[in-house]
Design a protein around this motif. Sequence first.
Motif, PDB file in Angstrom:
ATOM      1  N   GLY A 328       0.828  -1.195   0.000  1.00  0.00           N
ATOM      2  CA  GLY A 328       0.000   0.000   0.000  1.00  0.00           C
ATOM      3  C   GLY A 328       0.868   1.252   0.000  1.00  0.00           C
ATOM      4  O   GLY A 328       1.900   1.298   0.669  1.00  0.00           O
ATOM      5  N   VAL A 329       0.457   2.250  -0.775  1.00  0.00           N
ATOM      6  CA  VAL A 329       1.162   3.526  -0.831  1.00  0.00           C
ATOM      7  C   VAL A 329       0.152   4.630  -0.500  1.00  0.00           C
ATOM      8  O   VAL A 329      -0.768   4.883  -1.281  1.00  0.00           O
ATOM      9  CB  VAL A 329       1.783   3.771  -2.218  1.00  0.00           C
ATOM     10  CG1 VAL A 329       2.514   5.108  -2.237  1.00  0.00           C
ATOM     11  CG2 VAL A 329       2.722   2.634  -2.598  1.00  0.00           C
ATOM     12  N   ALA A 330       0.297   5.249   0.671  1.00  0.00           N
ATOM     13  CA  ALA A 330      -0.646   6.281   1.095  1.00  0.00           C
ATOM     14  C   ALA A 330      -0.514   7.512   0.204  1.00  0.00           C
ATOM     15  O   ALA A 330       0.599   7.975  -0.066  1.00  0.00           O
ATOM     16  CB  ALA A 330      -0.397   6.650   2.557  1.00  0.00           C
ATOM     17  N   VAL A 331      -1.664   8.033  -0.241  1.00  0.00           N
ATOM     18  CA  VAL A 331      -1.681   9.180  -1.148  1.00  0.00           C
ATOM     19  C   VAL A 331      -2.668  10.214  -0.610  1.00  0.00           C
ATOM     20  O   VAL A 331      -3.834   9.889  -0.338  1.00  0.00           O
ATOM     21  CB  VAL A 331      -2.102   8.766  -2.570  1.00  0.00           C
ATOM     22  CG1 VAL A 331      -2.093   9.982  -3.507  1.00  0.00           C
ATOM     23  CG2 VAL A 331      -1.207   7.664  -3.101  1.00  0.00           C
ATOM     24  N   ALA A 332      -2.215  11.453  -0.457  1.00  0.00           N
ATOM     25  CA  ALA A 332      -3.101  12.549  -0.074  1.00  0.00           C
ATOM     26  C   ALA A 332      -3.810  13.050  -1.328  1.00  0.00           C
ATOM     27  O   ALA A 332      -3.165  13.412  -2.309  1.00  0.00           O
ATOM     28  CB  ALA A 332      -2.304  13.674   0.575  1.00  0.00           C
ATOM     29  N   THR A 333      -5.147  13.046  -1.304  1.00  0.00           N
ATOM     30  CA  THR A 333      -5.940  13.470  -2.454  1.00  0.00           C
ATOM     31  C   THR A 333      -6.951  14.515  -2.004  1.00  0.00           C
ATOM     32  O   THR A 333      -7.192  14.687  -0.795  1.00  0.00           O
ATOM     33  CB  THR A 333      -6.697  12.282  -3.076  1.00  0.00           C
ATOM     34  OG1 THR A 333      -7.830  11.947  -2.257  1.00  0.00           O
ATOM     35  CG2 THR A 333      -5.797  11.060  -3.201  1.00  0.00           C
ATOM     36  N   PRO A 334      -7.589  15.221  -2.942  1.00  0.00           N
ATOM     37  CA  PRO A 334      -8.640  16.173  -2.558  1.00  0.00           C
ATOM     38  C   PRO A 334      -9.787  15.517  -1.800  1.00  0.00           C
ATOM     39  O   PRO A 334     -10.488  16.175  -1.039  1.00  0.00           O
ATOM     40  CB  PRO A 334      -9.107  16.730  -3.905  1.00  0.00           C
ATOM     41  CG  PRO A 334      -7.929  16.567  -4.812  1.00  0.00           C
ATOM     42  CD  PRO A 334      -7.281  15.301  -4.372  1.00  0.00           C
ATOM     43  N   ARG A 335      -9.989  14.213  -1.985  1.00  0.00           N
ATOM     44  CA  ARG A 335     -11.064  13.490  -1.294  1.00  0.00           C
ATOM     45  C   ARG A 335     -10.649  13.030   0.095  1.00  0.00           C
ATOM     46  O   ARG A 335     -11.488  12.624   0.889  1.00  0.00           O
ATOM     47  CB  ARG A 335     -11.491  12.269  -2.117  1.00  0.00           C
ATOM     48  CG  ARG A 335     -12.029  12.579  -3.493  1.00  0.00           C
ATOM     49  CD  ARG A 335     -12.210  11.305  -4.305  1.00  0.00           C
ATOM     50  NE  ARG A 335     -13.022  10.343  -3.588  1.00  0.00           N
ATOM     51  CZ  ARG A 335     -12.817   9.020  -3.620  1.00  0.00           C
ATOM     52  NH1 ARG A 335     -11.796   8.513  -4.279  1.00  0.00           N
ATOM     53  NH2 ARG A 335     -13.611   8.206  -2.959  1.00  0.00           N
ATOM     54  N   GLY A 336      -9.352  13.079   0.379  1.00  0.00           N
ATOM     55  CA  GLY A 336      -8.852  12.572   1.644  1.00  0.00           C
ATOM     56  C   GLY A 336      -7.737  11.576   1.388  1.00  0.00           C
ATOM     57  O   GLY A 336      -7.240  11.432   0.263  1.00  0.00           O
ATOM     58  N   LEU A 337      -7.328  10.871   2.431  1.00  0.00           N
ATOM     59  CA  LEU A 337      -6.222   9.916   2.324  1.00  0.00           C
ATOM     60  C   LEU A 337      -6.697   8.612   1.695  1.00  0.00           C
ATOM     61  O   LEU A 337      -7.640   7.985   2.182  1.00  0.00           O
ATOM     62  CB  LEU A 337      -5.632   9.636   3.705  1.00  0.00           C
ATOM     63  CG  LEU A 337      -4.418   8.706   3.723  1.00  0.00           C
ATOM     64  CD1 LEU A 337      -3.222   9.376   3.054  1.00  0.00           C
ATOM     65  CD2 LEU A 337      -4.078   8.302   5.149  1.00  0.00           C
ATOM     66  N   LEU A 338      -6.046   8.191   0.620  1.00  0.00           N
ATOM     67  CA  LEU A 338      -6.321   6.915  -0.024  1.00  0.00           C
ATOM     68  C   LEU A 338      -5.052   6.072  -0.001  1.00  0.00           C
ATOM     69  O   LEU A 338      -3.939   6.603   0.016  1.00  0.00           O
ATOM     70  CB  LEU A 338      -6.783   7.108  -1.464  1.00  0.00           C
ATOM     71  CG  LEU A 338      -8.106   7.846  -1.685  1.00  0.00           C
ATOM     72  CD1 LEU A 338      -8.385   7.996  -3.180  1.00  0.00           C
ATOM     73  CD2 LEU A 338      -9.253   7.109  -1.009  1.00  0.00           C
ATOM     74  N   VAL A 339      -5.227   4.748  -0.007  1.00  0.00           N
ATOM     75  CA  VAL A 339      -4.074   3.848   0.016  1.00  0.00           C
ATOM     76  C   VAL A 339      -4.214   2.832  -1.111  1.00  0.00           C
ATOM     77  O   VAL A 339      -4.652   1.699  -0.895  1.00  0.00           O
ATOM     78  CB  VAL A 339      -3.941   3.131   1.378  1.00  0.00           C
ATOM     79  CG1 VAL A 339      -2.633   2.321   1.424  1.00  0.00           C
ATOM     80  CG2 VAL A 339      -3.975   4.121   2.534  1.00  0.00           C
ATOM     81  N   PRO A 340      -3.861   3.216  -2.351  1.00  0.00           N
ATOM     82  CA  PRO A 340      -3.868   2.230  -3.434  1.00  0.00           C
ATOM     83  C   PRO A 340      -2.790   1.188  -3.200  1.00  0.00           C
ATOM     84  O   PRO A 340      -1.788   1.440  -2.525  1.00  0.00           O
ATOM     85  CB  PRO A 340      -3.582   3.078  -4.679  1.00  0.00           C
ATOM     86  CG  PRO A 340      -2.901   4.291  -4.167  1.00  0.00           C
ATOM     87  CD  PRO A 340      -3.470   4.551  -2.803  1.00  0.00           C
ATOM     88  N   THR A 341      -2.993   0.008  -3.749  1.00  0.00           N
ATOM     89  CA  THR A 341      -2.130  -1.134  -3.451  1.00  0.00           C
ATOM     90  C   THR A 341      -1.466  -1.670  -4.707  1.00  0.00           C
ATOM     91  O   THR A 341      -2.143  -1.955  -5.698  1.00  0.00           O
ATOM     92  CB  THR A 341      -2.957  -2.261  -2.795  1.00  0.00           C
ATOM     93  OG1 THR A 341      -3.565  -1.755  -1.594  1.00  0.00           O
ATOM     94  CG2 THR A 341      -2.077  -3.440  -2.438  1.00  0.00           C
TER      95      THR A 341
END
Length: 463
Positions: A328-341
């Motif tokens: 998983g790589v945590a990503v800050a986005t306009p929607r909030g924190l996402l963790v694509p894998t």
Amino acid sequence: MTTIETVTLPDLGEGLTESDLVEWVVAVGDTVALNQVVAEVETVKALVQLPSPYAGVVAELLVEPGVTVPVGTALLTIAVEEPAVAEDAQPAAPEGTAAPEPGAAAPERTAVLVGYGPLVGSSARPLRRARSAQWAAAHAGAQEARLALAGRPIGPKVLPPVRKLAHDLGVDLNKVEWSGTDGMITREDVLRAVSSAPVAPDARRPDALSAAHRPGLAGPAGRPAESPPGQRETRTPVAGVRKQTAAAMVASAFTAPHASTSLTVDVTPTLELLTELRRDPSLEGHRLTILTVVAKAVTLALRVHPALNAHWDELAGEIVQYDYVHLGVAVATPRGLLVPTVKDADRMRLPELADAVAALTEAARSGTTTPGDLAGGTITITNIGVFGVDTGTPILVPGQAAILAMGAIRRQPWEFQDRVALRSVLTLSLSFDHRLVDGAEAARFLADVGSILARPGSVLRMV
């Protein structure tokens, strides 16, 4: 003949039980075609376009944008000018084609949202699914009535994932004050019970439209409401990714005993290596960064320290050890924190890993990640250094044994070859589940990751 058909929120898969209605794409009176997008819904996983399972005229929109609705909630009704199709009727074959033989394979279905899918070349509507859902709802109501007449307790209304959370946190559902639709206990109700926070009088939702989303109180889709003149505060509905992330983090904090350790590393050799690799014509077009190298170092160190690539299965009373690394790589986005894998990151060469990380990061920021992209991680990396932060204590992604935070790279005096020199220094912070990983194992893992970054040639002893 005109019939009124109800479109409900379908099962979105991946264990998701609710979503937020972000925006209507149609209005009352609009004519819609089969599979035409009528709305956008948002889950913790992704933004999803909702297609219409019917062709007709929009009769009524039942939910306002910004409202969180459970799976199965009625969203809109469509007036359909078409005779009803019998349950056992076979769809008519398109003109110029032969009718299917008895026992033949079913026609191929179009690739649309889970829960829908009309037959290709047929106008038949999915009446069987709709009627089954209506029957299930009626049957559930009748069952409750029979239990009440028999004097037996009906029990709280709660979805399986929420029931599991309550079990993990030791919460008695019979004592939880509900705030969901029709007496449904939500994840937030369970977490509120743990923290003993009082429930606001307007937190209960007698119907699908929350009071927090009524005109004058809040804007649609979780946007801040316009404050009355003179008021010096802004209230924003907690919804979508931010709502789900908050619930997941609280659940993680209450279910996994967190511990942490950190290490500061001279990464000058790694930066020099990256400069050489970027000059290599065979690697042109690959986005090689320090994040890519850290990701590769993590997958290599896990070969020696597999305890950090595991899961504590509370219900089964087992430790699940993974033989693969879904990073998983945590990503800050306009929607909030996402963790694509990145699936099977341990099997990728450095250029492939760089491409996968770059693609998923871009998809997360643009809102095009799929539910599958955001599921199944076994360990996570978060790069807080992009914000100029040196170190931190990250919270575990629920179900994972470890998360590694990368700080900012700083040029500072450092001991090098028995002298003080200006070097590029990076701090790594590791949080881990102390049920699965003891302090010594975590320290050795972090030391090996640091060793790869400080001396890239040391990777030879791990492969």
